[in-house]
Design a protein around this motif. Structure first.
Motif, PDB file in Angstrom:
ATOM      1  N   GLU A   1       0.837  -1.209   0.000  1.00 21.33           N
ATOM      2  CA  GLU A   1       0.000   0.000   0.000  1.00 21.33           C
ATOM      3  C   GLU A   1       0.867   1.252   0.000  1.00 21.33           C
ATOM      4  N   PHE A   2       1.941   1.212   0.789  1.00 29.77           N
ATOM      5  CA  PHE A   2       2.870   2.337   0.806  1.00 29.77           C
ATOM      6  C   PHE A   2       3.403   2.587  -0.608  1.00 29.77           C
ATOM      7  N   ASP A   3       3.797   1.520  -1.299  1.00 32.66           N
ATOM      8  CA  ASP A   3       4.328   1.647  -2.663  1.00 32.66           C
ATOM      9  C   ASP A   3       3.326   2.286  -3.611  1.00 32.66           C
ATOM     10  N   VAL A   4       2.058   1.884  -3.511  1.00 33.15           N
ATOM     11  CA  VAL A   4       1.024   2.455  -4.391  1.00 33.15           C
ATOM     12  C   VAL A   4       0.868   3.948  -4.120  1.00 33.15           C
ATOM     13  N   LEU A   5       0.738   4.310  -2.845  1.00 31.56           N
ATOM     14  CA  LEU A   5       0.571   5.726  -2.512  1.00 31.56           C
ATOM     15  C   LEU A   5       1.796   6.535  -2.934  1.00 31.56           C
TER      16      LEU A   5
ATOM     17  N   GLU B   1      -2.219  10.672 -10.242  1.00 29.91           N
ATOM     18  CA  GLU B   1      -3.014   9.524 -10.688  1.00 29.91           C
ATOM     19  C   GLU B   1      -2.245   8.714 -11.727  1.00 29.91           C
ATOM     20  N   ARG B   2      -2.638   7.442 -11.827  1.00 28.74           N
ATOM     21  CA  ARG B   2      -2.063   6.524 -12.810  1.00 28.74           C
ATOM     22  C   ARG B   2      -3.099   5.445 -13.107  1.00 28.74           C
ATOM     23  N   ALA B   3      -2.938   4.812 -14.263  1.00 32.01           N
ATOM     24  CA  ALA B   3      -3.759   3.655 -14.597  1.00 32.01           C
ATOM     25  C   ALA B   3      -3.295   2.477 -13.729  1.00 32.01           C
ATOM     26  N   PRO B   4      -4.203   1.569 -13.364  1.00 28.05           N
ATOM     27  CA  PRO B   4      -3.813   0.416 -12.541  1.00 28.05           C
ATOM     28  C   PRO B   4      -2.663  -0.398 -13.150  1.00 28.05           C
ATOM     29  N   GLY B   5      -2.636  -0.547 -14.464  1.00 27.09           N
ATOM     30  CA  GLY B   5      -1.549  -1.281 -15.110  1.00 27.09           C
ATOM     31  C   GLY B   5      -0.201  -0.599 -14.929  1.00 27.09           C
ATOM     32  N   GLU B   6      -0.201   0.737 -14.978  1.00 24.75           N
ATOM     33  CA  GLU B   6       1.040   1.485 -14.739  1.00 24.75           C
ATOM     34  C   GLU B   6       1.497   1.285 -13.297  1.00 24.75           C
ATOM     35  N   LEU B   7       0.557   1.335 -12.375  1.00 27.69           N
ATOM     36  CA  LEU B   7       0.902   1.117 -10.963  1.00 27.69           C
ATOM     37  C   LEU B   7       1.518  -0.260 -10.774  1.00 27.69           C
ATOM     38  N   ALA B   8       0.938  -1.261 -11.417  1.00 26.44           N
ATOM     39  CA  ALA B   8       1.467  -2.623 -11.310  1.00 26.44           C
ATOM     40  C   ALA B   8       2.881  -2.693 -11.871  1.00 26.44           C
ATOM     41  N   ALA B   9       3.116  -2.054 -13.007  1.00 27.18           N
ATOM     42  CA  ALA B   9       4.449  -2.081 -13.620  1.00 27.18           C
ATOM     43  C   ALA B   9       5.468  -1.340 -12.764  1.00 27.18           C
ATOM     44  N   PHE B  10       5.086  -0.174 -12.237  1.00 23.79           N
ATOM     45  CA  PHE B  10       6.020   0.635 -11.452  1.00 23.79           C
ATOM     46  C   PHE B  10       6.331   0.008 -10.101  1.00 23.79           C
TER      47      PHE B  10
ATOM     48  N   MET C   1       6.097  -3.375  -9.635  1.00 25.22           N
ATOM     49  CA  MET C   1       6.537  -4.732  -9.951  1.00 25.22           C
ATOM     50  C   MET C   1       5.699  -5.819  -9.279  1.00 25.22           C
ATOM     51  N   VAL C   2       4.363  -5.684  -9.377  1.00 24.52           N
ATOM     52  CA  VAL C   2       3.458  -6.733  -8.904  1.00 24.52           C
ATOM     53  C   VAL C   2       2.480  -7.073 -10.013  1.00 24.52           C
ATOM     54  N   THR C   3       1.771  -8.172  -9.839  1.00 20.86           N
ATOM     55  CA  THR C   3       0.765  -8.566 -10.820  1.00 20.86           C
ATOM     56  C   THR C   3      -0.425  -7.627 -10.741  1.00 20.86           C
ATOM     57  N   THR C   4      -1.203  -7.599 -11.811  1.00 23.16           N
ATOM     58  CA  THR C   4      -2.403  -6.752 -11.795  1.00 23.16           C
ATOM     59  C   THR C   4      -3.394  -7.249 -10.741  1.00 23.16           C
ATOM     60  N   GLY C   5      -3.435  -8.555 -10.492  1.00 25.09           N
ATOM     61  CA  GLY C   5      -4.320  -9.083  -9.450  1.00 25.09           C
ATOM     62  C   GLY C   5      -3.934  -8.583  -8.075  1.00 25.09           C
ATOM     63  N   ALA C   6      -2.645  -8.605  -7.784  1.00 27.51           N
ATOM     64  CA  ALA C   6      -2.168  -8.088  -6.498  1.00 27.51           C
ATOM     65  C   ALA C   6      -2.435  -6.590  -6.400  1.00 27.51           C
ATOM     66  N   MET C   7      -2.279  -5.885  -7.508  1.00 31.82           N
ATOM     67  CA  MET C   7      -2.524  -4.447  -7.508  1.00 31.82           C
ATOM     68  C   MET C   7      -3.996  -4.157  -7.219  1.00 31.82           C
ATOM     69  N   THR C   8      -4.896  -4.937  -7.800  1.00 31.16           N
ATOM     70  CA  THR C   8      -6.326  -4.736  -7.558  1.00 31.16           C
ATOM     71  C   THR C   8      -6.643  -4.839  -6.066  1.00 31.16           C
ATOM     72  N   LYS C   9      -6.058  -5.812  -5.395  1.00 27.78           N
ATOM     73  CA  LYS C   9      -6.289  -5.974  -3.946  1.00 27.78           C
ATOM     74  C   LYS C   9      -5.771  -4.768  -3.169  1.00 27.78           C
ATOM     75  N   ARG C  10      -4.620  -4.272  -3.550  1.00 29.27           N
ATOM     76  CA  ARG C  10      -4.065  -3.098  -2.861  1.00 29.27           C
ATOM     77  C   ARG C  10      -4.960  -1.880  -3.070  1.00 29.27           C
ATOM     78  N   ILE C  11      -5.387  -1.687  -4.317  1.00 31.19           N
ATOM     79  CA  ILE C  11      -6.225  -0.532  -4.625  1.00 31.19           C
ATOM     80  C   ILE C  11      -7.565  -0.650  -3.893  1.00 31.19           C
TER      81      ILE C  11
ATOM     82  N   LEU D   1      13.402   1.366 -16.412  1.00 25.59           N
ATOM     83  CA  LEU D   1      12.027   1.867 -16.553  1.00 25.59           C
ATOM     84  C   LEU D   1      12.076   3.262 -17.154  1.00 25.59           C
ATOM     85  N   PRO D   2      10.944   3.736 -17.662  1.00 26.58           N
ATOM     86  CA  PRO D   2      10.906   5.124 -18.142  1.00 26.58           C
ATOM     87  C   PRO D   2      11.293   6.079 -17.010  1.00 26.58           C
ATOM     88  N   PRO D   3      11.833   7.247 -17.336  1.00 22.60           N
ATOM     89  CA  PRO D   3      12.335   8.172 -16.309  1.00 22.60           C
ATOM     90  C   PRO D   3      11.280   8.627 -15.306  1.00 22.60           C
TER      91      PRO D   3
END
Length: 171
Positions: free
Chosen positions: A57-61, A72-81, A83-93, A167-169
């Motif tokens: 959660e700290f990482d997402v915030l 703001e970011r798209a959930p897929g970008e959050l997952a990439a930045f 480094m977790v799966t989109t499923g794990a990201m959904t639970k965090r969000i 990763l992108p800058p």
């Protein structure tokens, strides 16, 4: 003599005795990095927990906060930045949304896409938590001299670059 050896050195010594045919020197680096990571993670988690957050959660915030306005970011970008799966990201969000720290809405650019954004409460929380997190990291790094820390950072940067694609800058 062995009472002065650290945990990894004792393991290496035992393996060298039991398997003299193997070079166990890599354990000196890998084993110590692994043990150090466990110690550091435990020390870092203390701050996250103080703010009611797990590491994820700290990482997402933090990822949303460092994105800059409008945070703001798209959930897929959050997952990439992070480094977790989109499923794990959904639970965090889901958890962060439930706690009023983020919101989810449809993307203005792409009606099918979603966007996750910090709420004012989320921004306030991550600003406080990140300030304490940096103080905690400074405390942990102060176990080394500035020169030792600089040498270690340089070595780790070189080694990590051999495993990762940059990763992108703005990540």
């Amino acid at each position: 003599m062995s009472e002065h050896l650290d945990h990894v050195a004792r393991i290496q010594q035992a393996w060298a005795r039991e398997r003299p045919d193997l070079d166990v020197r890599p354990q000196g680096v890998i084993g110590r990095l692994h043990r150090l990571a466990e110690h550091l993670t435990g020390q870092l988690a203390v701050v996250y927990q103080r703010y009611g957050l797990g590491e994820g959660e700290f990482d997402v915030l933090a990822t949303l906060r460092r994105a800059g306005e409008p945070f703001e970011r798209a959930p897929g970008e959050l997952a990439a930045f992070t480094m977790v799966t989109t499923g794990a990201m959904t639970k965090r969000i889901d958890r962060l949304e439930r706690d009023g720290l983020v919101t989810r809405r449809r993307s203005a650019r792409d009606g099918r896409g979603r966007v996750v954004a910090l709420t004012p409460a989320g921004r306030k929380l991550i600003d406080q938590a990140f300030t304490e997190h940096m103080s905690n990291e400074r405390r942990l790094l102060d176990h080394l001299t500035p020169e030792e820390a600089a040498r270690l950072e340089s070595l780790l940067t070189t080694w990590l670059a051999r495993f990762e694609t940059p990763l992108p800058p703005d990540a």
